[in-house]
Design an enzyme around this catalytic site. Structure first.
Site, PDB file in Angstrom:
ATOM      1  N   GLY A  46      50.592  34.603  40.836  1.00 37.29           N
ATOM      2  CA  GLY A  46      49.223  34.709  41.742  1.00 37.29           C
ATOM      3  C   GLY A  46      48.612  35.729  41.162  1.00 37.29           C
ATOM      4  N   LEU A  90      50.354  42.627  39.767  1.00 34.67           N
ATOM      5  CA  LEU A  90      49.687  42.840  38.328  1.00 34.67           C
ATOM      6  C   LEU A  90      48.848  43.899  38.418  1.00 34.67           C
ATOM      7  CD1 LEU A  90      49.082  39.036  37.710  1.00 34.67           C
ATOM      8  CD2 LEU A  90      51.312  40.619  36.940  1.00 34.67           C
TER       9      LEU A  90
HETATM   10  O1  K2U Z   1      48.923  39.427  43.002  1.00 40.70           O
HETATM   11  C1  K2U Z   1      49.572  39.873  42.117  1.00 40.70           C
HETATM   12  O2  K2U Z   1      49.542  41.084  41.870  1.00 40.70           O
HETATM   13  C2  K2U Z   1      50.670  38.766  41.518  1.00 40.70           C
HETATM   14  C3  K2U Z   1      52.060  39.164  42.022  1.00 40.70           C
HETATM   15  C4  K2U Z   1      52.396  38.113  43.107  1.00 40.70           C
HETATM   16  C5  K2U Z   1      53.567  38.133  43.800  1.00 40.70           C
HETATM   17  C6  K2U Z   1      53.980  39.319  44.170  1.00 40.70           C
HETATM   18  C7  K2U Z   1      55.289  39.517  44.845  1.00 40.70           C
HETATM   19  C8  K2U Z   1      55.901  38.201  45.057  1.00 40.70           C
HETATM   20  C9  K2U Z   1      55.470  37.165  44.577  1.00 40.70           C
HETATM   21  C10 K2U Z   1      54.545  37.082  43.956  1.00 40.70           C
HETATM   22  C11 K2U Z   1      53.078  39.197  41.132  1.00 40.70           C
HETATM   23  O3  K2U Z   1      52.908  40.481  40.222  1.00 40.70           O
HETATM   24  S1  K2U Z   1      53.241  37.829  39.946  1.00 40.70           S
HETATM   25  C12 K2U Z   1      54.753  38.486  39.206  1.00 40.70           C
HETATM   26  C13 K2U Z   1      55.826  37.983  39.625  1.00 40.70           C
HETATM   27  C14 K2U Z   1      56.439  36.795  39.028  1.00 40.70           C
HETATM   28  C15 K2U Z   1      57.548  35.933  39.351  1.00 40.70           C
HETATM   29  C16 K2U Z   1      58.194  36.249  40.576  1.00 40.70           C
HETATM   30  C17 K2U Z   1      57.462  37.469  41.313  1.00 40.70           C
HETATM   31  C18 K2U Z   1      56.368  38.308  40.965  1.00 40.70           C
HETATM   32 ZN    ZN Z   2      49.397  42.064  43.539  1.00 38.21          ZN
END
Ligand code: K2U
Ligand code: ZN
Length: 189
Positions: A46, A90
């Site tokens: 995301g 991120l």
């Molecule tokens: O918005 C963001 O920073 C991307 C996030 C989204 C996310 C956070 C927590 C749980 C699910 C999604 C992540 O950094 S994306 C990295 C990631 C990859 C696989 C599974 C979970 C998180």
């Molecule tokens: Zn985030």
């Protein structure tokens, strides 16, 4: 398409309210395409517009098999069941914490072409869309941690903040996990 810089913790843009999208211009389409490319390069599932320094109320999501965009999203239904799960961001590299959220949600949003839709999500997809919608209102997963856990996370962040001068993470310069230092994919060796 371009890989954009990601803004990291400390950049005020991550704490600002975003603006409702009303015009579906070619520039908006380019931003959306660039956000998908940036998210994939950074190995995310995301990415929200404030994370690339933009004030539009939109995020991109792709768990791997179904990329979609949520514009002006709202959670209209949340399950009573709640689950705890580990989250990262991120914009806050290498920092993780457990967050409790509704297990399932229904999101109402506009598509990248301005068409209204509703989407049910549960488990990791529900967590991701809630995490992204939080970004659109200046909220970060750190805000859900206990004072103790948040203090520890911020102390750890301070040790690595110097790696991101100007609160910028140069994603384009990062080597994706599946490349070695020569830029070869593992299976090419
Ligand atoms: O918005 C963001 O920073 C991307 C996030 C989204 C996310 C956070 C927590 C749980 C699910 C999604 C992540 O950094 S994306 C990295 C990631 C990859 C696989 C599974 C979970 C998180
Ligand atoms: Zn985030």
């Amino acid at each position: 398409m371009s890989i954009l810089d990601i803004r990291v913790l400390g950049d005020p843009v991550l704490r600002q309210e975003t603006k409702v999208v009303t015009e579906f211009t070619d520039e908006l389409q380019r931003l959306i395409d660039d956000m998908f490319e940036t998210m994939r390069h950074a190995r995310g599932i995301g990415l929200a517009a404030p994370q690339v320094g933009r004030a539009e109320r939109l995020a991109v999501v792709d768990l791997g098999d179904d990329p979609f965009v949520i514009i002006n999203p709202e959670v209209i239904v949340s399950s009573a069941a709640r689950v705890r799960g580990e989250e990262g961001c991120l914009s806050i590299p290498d920092i993780y914490g457990d967050v409790e959220r509704p297990k399932s949600v229904t999101v109402r949003a506009l598509s990248r072409h301005g068409e209204p839709f509703e989407r049910d999500a549960s488990d990791l997809l529900a967590r991701c869309v809630q995490h992204e919608i939080d970004h659109l209102h200046g909220k970060l997963f750190l805000d859900y941690l206990s004072v103790l856990k948040r203090t520890a996370a911020l102390a750890k962040w301070k040790l690595q903040a110097a790696d991101y001068p100007g609160y910028v993470r140069r994603v384009a310069l990062e080597t994706p996990d599946d490349l070695d230092e020569h830029g070869h994919r593992e299976e090419e060796l």
